[in-house]
Design a protein around this motif. Structure first.
Motif, PDB file in Angstrom:
ATOM      1  N   LEU A 222       0.943  -1.175  -0.370  1.00 44.80           N
ATOM      2  CA  LEU A 222       0.137  -0.005   0.104  1.00 44.80           C
ATOM      3  C   LEU A 222       0.781   1.562   0.060  1.00 44.80           C
ATOM      4  CD1 LEU A 222      -2.453  -0.925   2.611  1.00 44.80           C
ATOM      5  CD2 LEU A 222      -2.705  -1.190  -0.354  1.00 44.80           C
ATOM      6  N   TYR A 224       3.632   1.428  -1.352  1.00 44.03           N
ATOM      7  CA  TYR A 224       4.472   1.250  -2.433  1.00 44.03           C
ATOM      8  C   TYR A 224       2.974   2.282  -3.584  1.00 44.03           C
ATOM      9  CZ  TYR A 224       5.309  -0.265  -7.214  1.00 44.03           C
ATOM     10  OH  TYR A 224       6.218  -0.320  -8.380  1.00 44.03           O
ATOM     11  N   GLY A 225       2.230   1.858  -3.579  1.00 43.61           N
ATOM     12  CA  GLY A 225       0.604   2.366  -4.615  1.00 43.61           C
ATOM     13  C   GLY A 225       1.253   3.540  -4.100  1.00 43.61           C
ATOM     14  N   ALA A 226       1.304   4.460  -2.767  1.00 47.02           N
ATOM     15  CA  ALA A 226       0.803   5.182  -2.165  1.00 47.02           C
ATOM     16  C   ALA A 226       1.754   6.266  -2.821  1.00 47.02           C
ATOM     17  CB  ALA A 226       0.382   6.132  -1.250  1.00 47.02           C
ATOM     18  N   SER A 227       3.069   6.383  -3.043  1.00 44.28           N
ATOM     19  CA  SER A 227       4.433   6.880  -3.198  1.00 44.28           C
ATOM     20  C   SER A 227       5.359   6.229  -4.016  1.00 44.28           C
ATOM     21  CB  SER A 227       5.322   6.651  -1.929  1.00 44.28           C
ATOM     22  OG  SER A 227       5.792   5.189  -2.246  1.00 44.28           O
ATOM     23  N   GLY A 228       4.923   5.456  -4.709  1.00 45.75           N
ATOM     24  CA  GLY A 228       5.434   5.288  -6.288  1.00 45.75           C
ATOM     25  C   GLY A 228       7.182   4.252  -5.772  1.00 45.75           C
ATOM     26  N   ILE A 248      -4.941   5.044   2.118  1.00 48.62           N
ATOM     27  CA  ILE A 248      -4.242   4.189   2.115  1.00 48.62           C
ATOM     28  C   ILE A 248      -2.616   4.446   2.203  1.00 48.62           C
ATOM     29  CG2 ILE A 248      -3.580   5.128  -0.402  1.00 48.62           C
ATOM     30  CD1 ILE A 248      -3.813   2.676  -2.008  1.00 48.62           C
TER      31      ILE A 248
END
Lengths: 538, 99, 506, 122, 457
Positions: A222, A224-228, A248
């Motif tokens: 999650l 990673y999803g938020a920050s790339g 998230i």
């Protein structure tokens, strides 16, 4: 030429835009040394005849640890701080400090692993694959077999902990988490006596550990999803860039924390601790309670301070609640425990709570810490050092107090030992006082610093709760002293004997006792050391 | 493709994993639930990888796979050991320490 | 650098105590006694030197990161307490010369252990009195619990272990509350983390507002438990009942003084505002202590409990004097702290001898002991009179001073407190009458047949002498103590009330 | 059109075929039950306890499964490396050394298993 | 562009795809019938006999196989008592589906024109086609495992376990052998691999025009693949899973009717699949062999089909040939071959290849130092293989110490038995484990109670 044959037959594909990653082998030397030593240990298991394995394993383990220690110290003293291996690993002062602690305490624990308590067998099972009570097992015992695989397992675990404490990327952290957990799961199942308990402990530890690491991983995904990116620095940047914290990110933060808090043994993720501590062989329990806690706490602080620093206001509340629950549960449930290893388990839970007080405070350079003082991180490390010294010392003593069939860990069976063996009583008293945080022991300095850090971070009430419940916890430590000195040896204490200790065991015991005292009286060098090492590289 | 669908699917899988872990009493089933959770995470990572247009998530999934495999090896070893000595894999029967 | 006399003074008994712990038998006893006498000599030297104005201060960096100093000071208040401590310990050691043999039947530890622990306790207490760093003070404040715990649980009555645990839990609770306050002091002395625990530095920091009050409460609770004040006094009677008289003497005579000492030093010294805020409550508690202690003493059936309740009452007087904050009341209180050590020691020890002979501390088990053991009876009477504050005994001087000083500010409290003095006469004399006078019972004749031995006389003599000497010539001590009181007054920033009493000065 | 359409149509046709054939078989097959026909085959004697619900098999197979996982995971890492090997010009020696180390690490445990007779089938 | 949409196969209209699928499906079924006949006939010839009498049925007996198949449909389906019914029927379905699906990615020929559309003689291709084949093979194993498990029969279970253990063991070696192929082709797409093999070999600048088929370039990989092929297909000499003498009919013991036919069918299709994969990956696929590739039209368009089926049939012939000439080996030899030889050899081979090519790219091959080092390493490896072959002897069991309490009550030692050292006897409190030989309270001043053997009293 054949080479041209080969090259001609290759499909003409466009070259990838890949450049070789820069790996700072020199700086990462401690990790490589430990990894290499562990691999060599495995080879020794495979190739060296049984009778000479033990010596070889101890040699490799000790030499490997010492070499890693030397390499760590030289890097540390040279202040070679940088993000290495494509920023996956942060070699900063906290890393070096943690590595040093981990390696030093592991050295002590090697002595525990090797402790035979005057007999011929260590605490580890003769043949782990045999069914308890079976003929095969009896044969293995009669043949004086023993698992020397515990050393490479321990080394792999240490390796994982070292990476864990210094990882700057969540995926690396996850992998490290598993590297250090998996060997521990196995080690847990390898008690020589009470094997069913031991196996049960391993299953519990494994299932809950796997669950928690899955939750950690989902949190990682999650974030990673938020920050790339998995990198803590990038996560921090992304989190800080957003004005409000998105759901998230919050969910990711909570789930990552859950995984880390599990390893630390905080309530409500503490269920495994007592059972596993009790079931695992004592040296492994010592290793778990010391090294896992150090690695877990450092990992927790790194993730929270470096990666999620921008969410401080969110996680502080969460952590405060967890800290209160941990302290309360650890102290109160510990009151009714009558088994030494379980008692130490609850003690370890409540200590985790006290540590969390400082972590919650998050008193760092970022939040206005002055130079020459101490913040959350150094206080936590001092606390851990004191805790580790007393814990290892206690486990040496647990290994000494025996009866037919192994260690005698029922508190009732310790009755009167303080009188028949005054020095033993004195040592237990010292360690228990350190656990309880009585002045002139390392435990006191740790408590003082931890609560100060919590308060400075704005959590005076949390410190107050911590202090009040350390009284409750003190009660069960003092009960041990009381039992040892003043309780009449009853039925339970019959045929309990104090086994002689090997030289290594003595050294560890004495070092732990002296360390506890010295740290309680002149803690300044240690505080200064951790204090200078409290800045994370980001 | 709409990444939300994949995310929701992975969240559902993850939740099934957690519920399975909590409510099934068989150690192997509990363990498989954990594996399901790991795979749900993989799906999440790959989806996010697609969203961000970076490879990080896919590489992450590789690592998760290897870790999951290692976990299987270790975990099943432990479960098999206890099964051999206790003849059961129910977590409820594993209760020597609850006294 | 001059000779670190304070360090030597405090460290010598600790080191010697550890050595004695490792020794056995007669050698241990002799070593212990010699060391305690040496410490006594050293203490007197230090006291005299300090009284003449020599600066004995030692200040070293200890834990700069925390802001803790190894700082010892020699102000009059400290030195008075030091004198008390060094004087009492040899007496106690003399009185407990055979403690190991005496209690061997009930699982007592060897005498050498008692001696070692007593010496360690002495050293730690001395550290407590001379340290001028809050953390250092706290450290030894807590550290004293360990030897004390073993002193209580090692020898004495059948339920001594429970008593010791009770003592420990109470004290630890107080200590931890204090730890909270100590941490608070550290946190608030440095805005961004550069704190100091040195009293001199802390004097410059103002702990105003609610935070000061919280910290004050933290310290006060700890000290109130230590100097047993109602309602947190309940551990003392149990402990005194079960512990051996020597241990009780050390506990009440020395250790509990740390409570009142701390109130003066830290509560008043660091938090004048909060002290003023809390004074009414404190005074009420003090008066209740006086009355409750006296009342309980009067109705007590156990001699040791009786003595401990008298102490509760007396500590009430001290607290009353301290929180009245006038020069004479504080002077009185400090002097009382000093005297009380001796008077209560005398009482504990003499009763201890009696109780040991009779085998029980029940008042009703005695009767007519005067005839079988006249010397002991006489000593009991003298000690009792000292306790009730008969003029001519030093207690009288101090009690009078503190009440007189407090009268200027709080006449009502003082008026009520005087009831305690009356009750004191009742309980002492009644106890004497019930135990010593009347027909000799068979049991008494059988058990208390032997009068005081030479050792017992030797032990009690100095105590009685001190009580009498300072009863008639309190001047030298008061000369030393008064500056201490004045210093406290100036710290608090209070002035003595005008001679003309005005209602509701506060 | 998606490249996977072909795969899926193949899958569907195969499924249809298999199901239809078995379905047809079930419809047309005679149904002459008798007890011994339905007993599992064991040379005509009463069968031993059955694997469904509690049957057990040698732990040896478990070891094979675990070893398989280990090496399969190795393959997972080997394939991407092999596929891109041609294009790793910029990596030079790194690419091969890296894989050598990886394989060596796996080999360490392989040697352990080998020497501890984990690969023997007795 | 998403990798899911391949440029080559994204252009086919749906009906062409359907046609290709249906046609391929029919071909597979027919070809299986042919293969059954083919095997019987070839075996007969090789054993110098006619083989089963089925010459009369249809075209020299080819109809016999059809008849066999049709007959199965009308046979009774017996479900054993105690079987897990759902899984019992699911298992052959899985096997059946798996055996067909791999064919979707196998290229049968090059680009042709079909109803006016340029298309390839391959249903589809994906960038991970080889992985797809491997994974479908993995799914096929489920069919076998589940069959054995659900049949509620010991023979079935053991057969299925044996075959699945064997298949996964050989799958590892097979996977490793394919890595070398991917290294050379730089792709996992089957069409790319075939295309890569069409590149002619060049000897130091001289274009030999011999296509660089990988069986030539990667001979060790090819050999390993061929061996694993037999393991994967459960065929002689590796047909341990259904060796009649031990396991009746292995996992399919309890099957009858068409479900049994499904396994029969799957076995033959699998054999064809493996041969097709072998053709694709090592034999140059649909490319014409030398010297036919020199003639342009023989190496393009529909001629691809001819080459492909020829080569595949050749491999199938090899299967039959081996079956006729090599006897079944024992199971431990089988597993030992897989784990102890094939896997390390293929790993080392892959590494050597990588080293070799890197060395070539870096120009090291000219350096004698490097060549020397390589020789040393190779010698070392050979030495290791020799050395590694010696296994640890099983531990010498020490003479079992006499345990006076073995039965729960003390007994005196028999002549020749001795009482052990005192601390070797230990009686654990826990009832489940009462082993001898553990060290407890050692002798010493405090160990009074434990130092005396309890037998004394």
């Amino acid at each position: 030429m054949i080479s041209t044959v080969f090259s001609a037959s290759v499909l003409a594909a466009p070259p990838l835009e890949v450049s070789a990653p820069t790996i700072e082998y020199g700086l990462l030397a401690p990790l490589f040394i430990i990894m290499g030593a562990a691999c060599v240990s495995v080879l020794v298991e495979a190739l060296v005849p049984r009778e000479s394995r033990r010596g070889a394993q101890i040699g490799i383990t000790v030499i490997g640890l010492l070499a890693a220690l030397g390499s760590t110290l030289s890097s540390w003293s040279g202040a070679r701080y940088q993000l290495v291996a494509e920023q996956a690993i942060a070699l900063d002062a906290p890393s070096y400090a943690t590595w040093t602690l981990l390696i030093v305490f592991s050295l002590g624990i090697v002595a525990l692993f090797e402790e035979r308590s005057g007999g011929t067998e260590t605490a580890f099972v003769a043949s782990a694959s045999t069914v308890p009570g079976s003929k095969l097992e009896r044969e293995a015992v009669a043949a004086h077999l023993q698992h020397t695989e515990v050393y490479p397992l321990m080394m792999f675990s240490v390796l994982g902990m070292m990476i864990f404490a210094s990882s700057n990327e969540l995926i690396v952290m996850f992998v490290a988490l598993e590297i250090f957990s998996l060997p521990l799961y196995l080690l847990c199942a390898m008690a020589r006596r009470r094997r069913l308990l031991s196996q049960e402990a391993a299953v519990k530890y494994f299932l809950l550990g796997a669950l928690s690491s899955a939750i950690f991983l989902y949190g990682t995904a999650l974030l990673y999803g938020a920050s790339g990116s998995f990198s803590l620095g990038a996560i921090d940047a992304a989190v800080s860039a957003q004005p409000g914290s998105s759901k998230i990110v919050l969910a990711g933060m909570v789930m990552v924390s859950v995984g880390l808090l599990f390893k630390v043994g905080a309530v409500p993720f503490h269920n495994w601790v007592p059972d596993v501590y009790m079931g695992a062989p004592s040296p492994v329990t010592a290793f778990m309670s010391v090294a896992t806690k150090i690695a877990g706490v450092v990992g927790l602080t790194r993730v929270l301070y470096v990666g999620l620093g921008g969410l401080r206001w969110d996680w502080q509340v969460m952590l405060a609640v967890v800290a209160v629950a941990t302290i309360v549960v650890g102290s109160l449930v510990g009151l009714v425990e009558t088994e030494m290893k379980r008692l130490l388990a609850y003690s370890s839970i409540s200590h985790a709570g006290f540590i969390l007080v400082a972590v919650t405070g998050a008193f760092t350079v970022q939040s206005g810490m002055a130079k020459g003082s101490f913040g959350s991180w150094s206080s936590v490390m001092v606390y851990l050092t004191g805790y580790a010294l007393a814990t290892i010392g206690m486990f040496v003593i647990i290994a000494m107090i025996r009866r037919a069939g192994g260690e005698s860990t029922e508190l009732a069976s310790w009755a009167g030992l303080g009188r028949s063996h005054p020095w033993l009583g004195a040592l237990v008293t010292l360690f228990m006082l350190s656990f309880a945080g009585i002045p002139l022991t390392a435990g006191f300095i740790g408590k003082l610093m931890v609560f100060t850090a919590g308060w400075r971070g704005g959590f005076a009430w949390l410190s107050l709760i911590g202090i009040l419940f350390s009284l409750v916890a003190a009660y069960f430590y003092l009960r041990v002293i009381w039992v040892m000195f003043f309780r009449k040896p009853g039925h339970a204490a019959e045929d309990v004997a104090v086994a002689p200790l090997s030289i290594g065991g003595w050294i560890v015991l004495i070092v732990c006792a002296l360390g506890t005292l010295v740290l309680g009286i002149v803690p300044q060098p240690l505080i200064e050391m951790f204090d200078n090492a409290s800045t994370f590289l980001r | 493709m709409n990444p939300n669908d994949y995310l929701i699917l992975s969240a559902i899988l993850f939740a099934i994993g957690i519920l399975g872990f909590l409510f099934r009493r068989n150690a192997i089933v509990a363990f498989m639930s954990v594996e399901l959770m790991l795979n749900a995470v993989n799906l999440t990572m790959v989806t996010f990888s697609h969203v961000h247009g970076s490879l990080d998530g896919q590489i992450g999934a590789f690592f998760v796979m290897i870790v999951a495999a290692a976990e299987v090896v270790v975990g099943l070893a432990i479960i098999v050991t206890i099964f051999r000595s206790r003849r059961t894999t129910s977590v409820d029967d594993v209760n020597l320490m609850k006294y | 650098m001059s000779f670190p006399i304070l360090t030597v003074l405090a460290l010598l008994p600790v080191v010697a105590g550890v050595v004695v712990l490792l020794m056995k038998g007669r050698a241990a006893r002799l070593t212990g006694m010699v060391v305690s006498l040496a410490v006594l000599a050293l203490g007197i030297v230090a006291f005299v030197a300090a009284a003449r104005g020599t600066d004995l201060t030692e200040t070293h960096n200890w834990i700069p990161a925390i802001g803790a100093w190894y700082a010892l000071g020699s102000d009059p208040l400290s030195m008075t307490m030091v004198l008390l401590t060094v004087a009492l310990v040899p007496v106690v050691l003399g009185a407990e010369w055979h403690v190991g043999e005496r209690t061997a039947g009930s699982g007592g530890l060897p005498t050498s252990v008692f001696f070692g622990l007593a010496l360690i306790l002495e050293g730690l207490a001395l550290y407590c009195f001379v340290s001028v760093d809050v953390l250092l003070f706290y450290l030894f404040f807590e550290a004293t619990l360990i030897p004390m715990y073993f002193l209580i649980s090692g020898w004495g009555g059948p339920r001594r272990r429970q008593a010791a645990v009770k003592f420990l839990i109470y004290s630890l609770a107080g200590g931890l509350v204090m730890l909270f306050a100590v941490i608070g002091v550290g946190v608030h002395s440095g805005a961004s983390g550069k704190s100091s625990f040195l009293l001199a530095d802390l004097a410059k920091v103002s702990f105003d507002g609610s935070i000061g009050r919280y910290l004050f409460i933290g310290f006060f609770v700890a000290f109130a438990i230590k100097a047993p004040m109602v309602p947190v006094h309940t551990w003392l009677p149990d402990t005194a009942e079960q512990a051996t008289p020597g241990a009780s003497t050390l506990l009440v005579g020395i250790l509990d003084k740390i409570g009142t000492f701390g109130m003066l030093r830290l509560c008043l010294g660091l938090f004048p505002q909060a002290s003023a805020w809390a004074t009414p409550v404190v005074l009420v508690l003090a008066v209740i202590s006086i009355l409750w202690g006296a009342a309980m003493a009067a109705t007590s059936k156990d001699l040791m409990r009786l003595v401990s309740y008298t102490s509760v009452s007396h500590f009430g007087f001290m607290v009353l004097g301290i929180f009245a904050v006038t020069t004479s009341s504080i002077t009185g209180s400090i002097f009382y702290m000093f005297n009380h050590g001796f008077s209560t020691a005398a009482l504990f020890l003499v009763l201890g001898f009696l109780v040991h002979r009779r085998g029980t501390a029940d008042i009703n088990a005695f009767g007519g002991a005067q005839k079988t053991a006249p010397v002991l009876a006489g000593l009991f009477l003298v000690a009792g009179l000292a306790t009730l504050g008969l003029p001519g005994m030093s207690s009288f001087v101090s009690e009078f001073l503190s009440l007189a000083g407090a009268w200027g500010r709080h006449p009502v409290y003082v008026a009520v407190a005087t009831i305690g003095m009356v009750l004191a006469a009742v309980y002492v004399l009644r106890a004497y009458k019930r135990t010593m006078t009347g027909p000799v019972t068979d049991q008494v004749a059988e058990h208390v047949g032997k009068d005081a031995t030479g050792r017992e006389k030797l032990v009690l003599a100095p105590l009685i002498i001190v009580l009498l000497v300072f009863g008639f010539f309190p001047k030298p001590m008061l000369h030393v103590i008064e500056p201490a009181a004045r210093a406290t007054m100036s710290q608090v920033g209070a002035t003595d009330p005008a001679p003309v009493v005005k209602e509701g000065v506060k | 059109m998606n490249a996977y359409v072909g795969l899926i149509s193949m899958l569907i046709i195969a499924t249809l075929f298999v199901c239809v054939m078995i379905g047809v078989n079930l419809i047309f097959s005679p149904n002459r039950k008798n007890l011994s026909k339905h007993q599992s085959y064991e040379c005509g004697i009463e069968p031993t306890p059955q694997p469904v619900g509690g049957g057990r098999f040698p732990v040896k197979y478990y070891i094979v499964a675990m070893l398989f996982i280990v090496f399969d995971i190795e393959i997972v890492f080997l394939y991407p490396w092999a596929v891109s090997f041609n294009r790793f010009a910029a990596l030079g020696v790194f690419a091969v050394v890296e894989m050598a180390l990886f394989i060596a690490a796996v080999f360490v445990s392989y040697i352990y298993v080998y020497r501890r007779r984990g690969l023997d089938w007795d | 562009m998403s990798p899911l949409e391949s440029a080559l196969f994204g252009t086919d209209p749906w009906w062409i795809t359907v046609i290709k699928v249906v046609v391929l499906f029919v071909i597979l079924l027919m070809w299986t019938l042919f293969n059954v006949w083919f095997e019987r006939r070839v075996l007969g010839r090789m054993q110098n006999r006619l083989g089963p009498i089925m010459n009369t049925a249809f075209i020299r007996g080819m109809g016999q196989a059809i008849g066999d198949g049709i007959k199965l449909i009308f046979k009774e389906v017996v479900t054993p008592k105690g079987a897990d019914k759902i899984v019992f029927y699911l298992a052959p379905v899985i096997s059946g589906i798996a055996c067909f699906t791999s064919w979707a990615v196998i290229p049968l020929g090059g680009e042709v024109s079909m109803f006016g559309h340029q298309t390839r003689l391959q249903i589809t291709d994906v960038p991970v086609a080889a992985l797809f084949i491997l994974s479908i093979a993995g799914i096929g194993i489920y069919g076998i495992v589940l069959a054995g498990w659900s049949s509620a029969s010991t023979y079935s279970l053991l057969g299925s376990l044996r075959s699945s253990a064997q298949m996964i063991s050989y799958e590892v070696a097979m996977g490793l052998s394919l890595a070398a192929v991917f290294m050379f082709s730089g792709s996992m797409a089957t069409s790319d691999i075939v295309a890569a093999q069409a590149h002619p070999l060049v000897f130091g600048g001289f274009n030999s025009h011999i296509p660089g088929h990988y069986w030539l370039l990667l001979l060790p990989s090819f050999v390993i693949y061929v061996i694993t092929m037999f393991g994967e297909s459960n065929r002689t000499p590796f047909d341990m899973s259904e060796c009649e003498q031990e396991l009746v009919s292995g996992y399919s013991t309890e099957y009858s009717g068409f479900p049994y036919g499904m396994y029969y069918l799957a076995e033959y299709i699998n054999m064809a699949t493996l041969s097709a994969v072998c053709t694709t990956l090592f034999l140059g696929g649909y490319g014409a062999p030398w010297p036919f590739n020199l003639i342009g039209f023989l190496d393009s368009g529909w001629f691809g089909l001819v080459w492909f089926f020829l080569k595949t049939q050749l491999v199938i012939f090899f299967f039959v040939w081996v079956r006729a000439s090599i006897p079944r080996i024992t199971y431990e030899t089988l597993m030992g071959l897989g784990w102890k030889v094939l896997i390390p050899v293929s790993l080392v081979w892959v590494l050597l290849l990588a080293f070799w090519r890197t060395a070539g790219a870096q120009g090291w091959l000219a350096s004698p130092v490097f060549v020397g080092a390589v020789v040393v390493i190779v010698l070392g490896l050979i030495a290791f293989i020799m050395f590694g072959g010696s296994q640890e002897e099983p531990p010498e069991p020490e003479p079992v110490v006499f345990d006076a309490f073995a039965g729960g009550y003390p007994v005196p030692p028999m002549p020749g038995q001795t009482l052990p050292d005192s601390y070797d006897i230990v009686h654990s409190e826990t009832a489940e484990a009462a082993p001898a030989g553990a060290a407890a309270g050692p002798p010493g001043e405090d160990a009074g109670p434990t130092a005396t053997p309890k037998g004394a009293n």
